[in-house]
Write a protein that holds these residues in place. Structure first.
Motif, mmCIF file in Angstrom:
data_model
loop_
_atom_site.group_PDB
_atom_site.id
_atom_site.type_symbol
_atom_site.label_atom_id
_atom_site.label_comp_id
_atom_site.label_asym_id
_atom_site.label_seq_id
_atom_site.Cartn_x
_atom_site.Cartn_y
_atom_site.Cartn_z
ATOM 1 N N ILE A 171 -17.512 95.757 -36.295
ATOM 2 C CA ILE A 171 -16.610 96.276 -35.254
ATOM 3 C C ILE A 171 -15.911 95.110 -34.542
ATOM 4 C CG2 ILE A 171 -16.461 97.583 -33.110
ATOM 5 C CD1 ILE A 171 -18.888 99.164 -34.023
ATOM 6 N N ARG A 172 -14.606 95.272 -34.354
ATOM 7 C CA ARG A 172 -13.830 94.286 -33.594
ATOM 8 C C ARG A 172 -12.672 94.974 -32.883
ATOM 9 N NH1 ARG A 172 -9.420 91.276 -36.371
ATOM 10 N NH2 ARG A 172 -8.708 92.503 -38.149
ATOM 11 N N GLN A 173 -12.178 94.366 -31.855
ATOM 12 C CA GLN A 173 -11.077 94.926 -31.084
ATOM 13 C C GLN A 173 -10.047 93.837 -30.824
ATOM 14 O OE1 GLN A 173 -13.826 93.945 -29.645
ATOM 15 N NE2 GLN A 173 -13.059 92.641 -28.003
ATOM 16 N N TYR A 174 -8.781 94.251 -30.681
ATOM 17 C CA TYR A 174 -7.710 93.286 -30.424
ATOM 18 C C TYR A 174 -6.455 94.024 -29.943
ATOM 19 C CZ TYR A 174 -6.685 94.782 -35.256
ATOM 20 O OH TYR A 174 -6.452 95.529 -36.386
ATOM 21 N N TYR A 175 -5.567 93.283 -29.354
ATOM 22 C CA TYR A 175 -4.292 93.828 -28.899
ATOM 23 C C TYR A 175 -3.203 93.463 -29.905
ATOM 24 C CZ TYR A 175 -6.250 94.831 -24.276
ATOM 25 O OH TYR A 175 -7.006 95.317 -23.232
ATOM 26 N N PHE A 185 -3.997 98.824 -28.117
ATOM 27 C CA PHE A 185 -5.358 98.292 -28.218
ATOM 28 C C PHE A 185 -5.991 98.878 -29.469
ATOM 29 C CE2 PHE A 185 -9.931 98.325 -27.211
ATOM 30 C CZ PHE A 185 -10.123 96.997 -26.877
ATOM 31 N N VAL A 186 -6.480 98.023 -30.366
ATOM 32 C CA VAL A 186 -6.982 98.458 -31.667
ATOM 33 C C VAL A 186 -8.482 98.179 -31.761
ATOM 34 C CG1 VAL A 186 -6.774 98.227 -34.168
ATOM 35 C CG2 VAL A 186 -4.755 97.922 -32.699
ATOM 36 N N VAL A 187 -9.219 99.204 -32.250
ATOM 37 C CA VAL A 187 -10.644 99.049 -32.543
ATOM 38 C C VAL A 187 -10.835 99.428 -34.005
ATOM 39 C CG1 VAL A 187 -12.984 99.796 -32.027
ATOM 40 C CG2 VAL A 187 -11.295 99.625 -30.191
ATOM 41 N N GLU A 188 -11.502 98.580 -34.770
ATOM 42 C CA GLU A 188 -11.739 98.891 -36.171
ATOM 43 C C GLU A 188 -13.131 98.435 -36.595
ATOM 44 O OE1 GLU A 188 -8.960 96.936 -38.691
ATOM 45 O OE2 GLU A 188 -9.439 94.922 -37.952
ATOM 46 N N ALA A 206 -14.082 106.436 -29.902
ATOM 47 C CA ALA A 206 -14.042 105.189 -29.121
ATOM 48 C C ALA A 206 -13.630 105.507 -27.691
ATOM 49 C CB ALA A 206 -13.067 104.190 -29.734
ATOM 50 N N LEU A 208 -12.709 103.701 -23.748
ATOM 51 C CA LEU A 208 -12.373 102.521 -22.943
ATOM 52 C C LEU A 208 -12.882 102.732 -21.518
ATOM 53 C CD1 LEU A 208 -8.686 101.799 -24.055
ATOM 54 C CD2 LEU A 208 -10.822 100.937 -25.049
ATOM 55 N N PHE A 279 -15.468 98.581 -24.054
ATOM 56 C CA PHE A 279 -15.281 99.770 -24.905
ATOM 57 C C PHE A 279 -16.584 100.014 -25.671
ATOM 58 C CE2 PHE A 279 -15.185 98.271 -29.295
ATOM 59 C CZ PHE A 279 -15.141 96.905 -29.115
#
Length: 292
Positions: A171-175, A185-188, A206, A208, A279
């Motif tokens: 799991i990682r998140q980024y803009y 905002f992306v979560v994958e 997911a 926030l 998140f």
């Protein structure tokens, strides 16, 4: 005596005293054939009788004969018995009056047909009631569950059992700055099936949160769909949401996941709040593979 029509061979029981010694013409009420009837024993040696024979010269009117015949062939006999030698359906009798119409048998009245129709209607009604009962009280028997399946799907305890052995990895998140919608905002990550049986249509959610753990936004969708960084930058919001909404996933990769197999997921939040502090992601639904 038993009289048989010479044309249709219908047989009738006619009292002996109605036939004089020289015989008589009679008419069959089944086929309207007129033929001669001779008394029994005609042409044979006479025997001694203990009673006086019928007087042929006695004046017997056609009306009397007709009345006697009506009595002989009336419907007073048992409905369950018919003459053993009869070749007809019990319609009519012998009459001397050529204008007398043949009687209709009880079989012609349609009573049995009505009874059969009522029985058939009753059976059909019972089948319909039984089918309705199965539909509402035992839907699994006939492969239908109108509302019960939805209720079970929303049962937290049941869903916890369905997803307890599906784990999330990577799991990682980024803009990402999108040309049309602004920052997203992306979560994958990946969902891995650790059940000893296949699973499919895995769904994740997911959320926030701000610094006080208040929920700012929540997205729930099926696994199996991802976009490239370039697509995240140039596609519109509608195009991104449509691309991530396929339940089966890209190439049906969210179907029939065997033990140890994994499926990717991607969740996109549009216009995220500046107060996002953290998140989380969790597996919220999955289905057993049917038809195996």
């Amino acid at each position: 005596m038993i009289v048989e029509c010479s044309n249709c061979h219908s047989t009738f029981n006619l009292p002996d005293e109605l036939i004089p010694s020289e015989g008589r013409k009679v008419k069959c009420s089944v086929c309207d054939n007129v033929f001669d009837v001779a008394p029994e024993g005609a042409g044979e040696p006479e025997e001694d009788f203990t009673t006086a024979p019928f007087d042929a010269d006695e004046d017997v009117s056609d009306e009397d004969l007709g009345s006697a015949l009506d009595d002989a062939f009336s419907d007073d006999e048992s409905d369950d018995e018919e003459p053993e030698d009869s070749d007809d359906d019990g319609a009519g009798g012998l009459g001397f009056d050529l204008d007398v119409a043949p009687k209709k048998s009880k079989k012609d009245l349609g009573g049995k047909g009505k009874l059969i129709g009522m029985i058939a209607a009753g059976v059909l009604l019972l089948l319909l009631l039984a089918g309705g009962g199965l539909y509402f009280f035992a839907p699994g028997v006939i492969g239908m569950a109108p509302e019960e399946q939805e209720t079970q799907a929303e049962d937290p305890m049941l869903m916890a059992e369905q997803v307890k052995n599906i784990y999330l990895e990577g799991i990682r998140q980024y803009y990402v700055d999108n040309d049309k919608t602004g920052r997203v905002f992306v979560v994958e990550g990946k969902a891995v099936n650790q059940f000893d049986k296949p699973k499919e249509l895995i769904e994740v959610e997911a959320n926030l949160y701000d610094a006080s753990d208040a929920v700012l936004d929540s997205v729930r969708l099926k696994c199996g769909n991802t976009l490239s960084l370039f697509q995240l930058q140039v596609l519109s919001r509608d195009e991104i949401e449509a691309a991530l909404s396929d339940e089966a996933g890209i190439g049906a990769n969210n179907v029939n996941l065997q033990n140890g197999q994994q499926v990717p997921f991607m969740i996109v939040f549009f216009d995220p709040a500046d107060t996002v502090a953290e998140f989380n992601v969790s597996v919220v639904a999955a289905q057993d593979v049917t038809g195996l």
